[in-house]
Write a protein that holds these residues in place. Structure first.
Motif, mmCIF file in Angstrom:
data_model
loop_
_atom_site.group_PDB
_atom_site.id
_atom_site.type_symbol
_atom_site.label_atom_id
_atom_site.label_comp_id
_atom_site.label_asym_id
_atom_site.label_seq_id
_atom_site.Cartn_x
_atom_site.Cartn_y
_atom_site.Cartn_z
ATOM 1 N N PRO A 62 37.030 63.590 107.842
ATOM 2 C CA PRO A 62 38.248 64.072 107.184
ATOM 3 C C PRO A 62 39.022 65.027 108.089
ATOM 4 C CG PRO A 62 36.387 64.198 105.683
ATOM 5 C CD PRO A 62 35.825 63.877 107.037
ATOM 6 N N ASP A 108 41.651 63.957 97.254
ATOM 7 C CA ASP A 108 40.554 64.851 97.630
ATOM 8 C C ASP A 108 41.080 66.074 98.369
ATOM 9 O OD1 ASP A 108 38.695 63.223 96.460
ATOM 10 O OD2 ASP A 108 38.193 62.146 98.311
ATOM 11 N N ARG A 164 41.984 59.581 99.414
ATOM 12 C CA ARG A 164 41.767 60.661 100.393
ATOM 13 C C ARG A 164 42.749 61.811 100.154
ATOM 14 N NH1 ARG A 164 41.836 56.156 104.103
ATOM 15 N NH2 ARG A 164 39.708 55.460 104.588
ATOM 16 N N ARG A 172 30.126 66.542 105.947
ATOM 17 C CA ARG A 172 30.966 65.529 106.596
ATOM 18 C C ARG A 172 32.144 65.108 105.736
ATOM 19 N NH1 ARG A 172 29.943 62.166 110.956
ATOM 20 N NH2 ARG A 172 31.315 60.355 111.050
ATOM 21 N N ARG A 173 31.954 65.112 104.407
ATOM 22 C CA ARG A 173 33.019 64.660 103.503
ATOM 23 C C ARG A 173 33.841 65.811 102.946
ATOM 24 N NH1 ARG A 173 33.845 59.722 105.061
ATOM 25 N NH2 ARG A 173 31.914 58.477 105.104
#
Length: 377
Positions: free
Chosen positions: A278, A229, A226, A372-373
């Protein structure tokens, strides 16, 4: 003085000139009709047929006045000069050529600095030569120069205004990128802190509980993914090397703070699963809603209620902020302000969209859709 002239000479063309629209064709049709009618009904028109033909042929060049200002201006100037030479100084009818005044305006508005200098550098000597040869009176020449410089001055004013607005829009976008980068910094700091805690726990449990230590390593791996990203997104949007603001990044749960006791009232409703959202997306939704509510309170007239709605599904998060007021002077329907430009910039950086405009009935509506991501790496 040399610096001013050098700056004018090096001035580039303004970016993104407007494309041809239906109004350009309508203007061309009206001017062509006016030229034809003048040729038919105006008494005592000098060189009637030649004037009508020349101007009717030149007027279509107006369609390229924004994208090719210098060639269009140069061609028109050469054609009218040639007519004056052939007719012994008789220019096409002043009424018929009035539409061609758009060409020096377009040259000063959309041309580069050297094109403007060269274009005006052709007109002034030609006018002086016409006066010297007796083809024009001094009064006519002076009147033509005044009209020419009035058109150039007006174009320069609009050009300066457009440039100033473009700079302010760029500044608004840059500030929004910096705010987003600071929010992302907080997110990455959270992930790194979580990894450090998990690593300490895993080390402590390794002698007595090897399985628990393995679970901790798996959690650290997930947190690291995470964080990577978020870091990729941060590197993509961070523009200036400035220290980050270490204040906690807002989340969707903080939207309730917008429903304060201040008037007008704000009604907040959130629906859908927010558990694995996130932090960068949650922070962006909050910032977009905050800016929308602030705009409604500042600029809407007679507003009594503001609604904030957030819904989620498997692929996206949707935000809708609407009010029941009347758009004020600061909220034109066709020219978004700098706050709206920043909102669009933030949503775009995260792979989403943001739109703002008058509501279907009354009021103002802001709609944003974010993946969403988050943005793809």
């Amino acid at each position: 003085m040399n610096a001013v002239l050098r700056s004018l000479w090096d001035e580039p063309r303004p970016p993104d000139p407007p494309s041809r629209v239906w109004r350009d064709w309508a203007l061309l049709g009206v001017l062509e009709l006016a030229v034809l009618l003048e040729g038919l009904v105006r008494p005592g028109m000098p060189w009637r047929v030649l004037s009508v033909i020349v101007v009717a042929v030149l007027l279509p060049a107006l369609l390229w006045r924004r994208t090719r200002p210098f060639p269009v201006f140069l061609g028109s100037f050469a054609a009218t000069s040639a007519v004056m030479l052939l007719t012994g100084g008789a220019a096409p009818s002043a009424y018929a050529t009035a539409g061609l005044l758009l060409l020096p305006y377009a040259l000063a508005r959309w041309g580069s600095g050297r094109e403007i200098v060269l274009g005006l550098g052709l007109v002034l000597p030609e006018t002086a030569l016409s006066v010297a040869l007796g083809q024009k009176s001094l009064a006519d020449a002076a009147g033509g120069i005044v009209v020419l410089f009035a058109a150039v001055t007006l174009a320069a004013a609009f050009r300066y205004r457009a440039r100033a607005r473009l700079r302010e829009l760029d500044q608004a976008k840059l500030l929004e990128r910096e705010r987003l980068a600071r929010d992302l910094h907080d997110t990455v700091a959270h992930h790194v802190s979580a990894m450090a805690i998990r690593a300490q726990a895993g080390l402590a449990m390794m002698p007595s509980q090897p399985k628990a230590a393995a679970d901790a390593l798996q959690l650290i791996e997930a947190e690291a993914a995470r964080a990577l990203d978020e870091m990729r997104t941060m590197v993509r949007v961070l523009r200036r090397d400035e220290p980050a603001d270490l204040a906690p990044a807002p989340r969707i749960a903080d939207l309730a703070k917008l429903a304060s006791g201040a008037r007008p009232s704000v009604d907040v409703a959130v629906a859908g699963d927010l558990d694995d959202l996130p932090p960068s997306i949650g922070s962006a939704i909050y910032r977009l809603a905050q800016e929308s509510v602030t705009n409604a309170r500042r600029h809407a007239r007679h507003v009594t209620r503001i609604e904030v709605r957030v819904t989620t599904d498997d692929t996206s998060v949707r935000l809708r902020v609407s009010d029941d007021g009347e758009p004020g002077l600061g909220r034109p329907a066709t020219s978004p302000g700098y706050g709206i430009a920043g909102m669009i910039e933030r949503a775009g950086l995260l792979g989403g969209t943001c739109e703002a405009g008058p509501g279907p009935g009354r009021g103002w509506t802001v709609t944003a859709v974010l993946p969403r991501r988050g943005a793809a790496a």
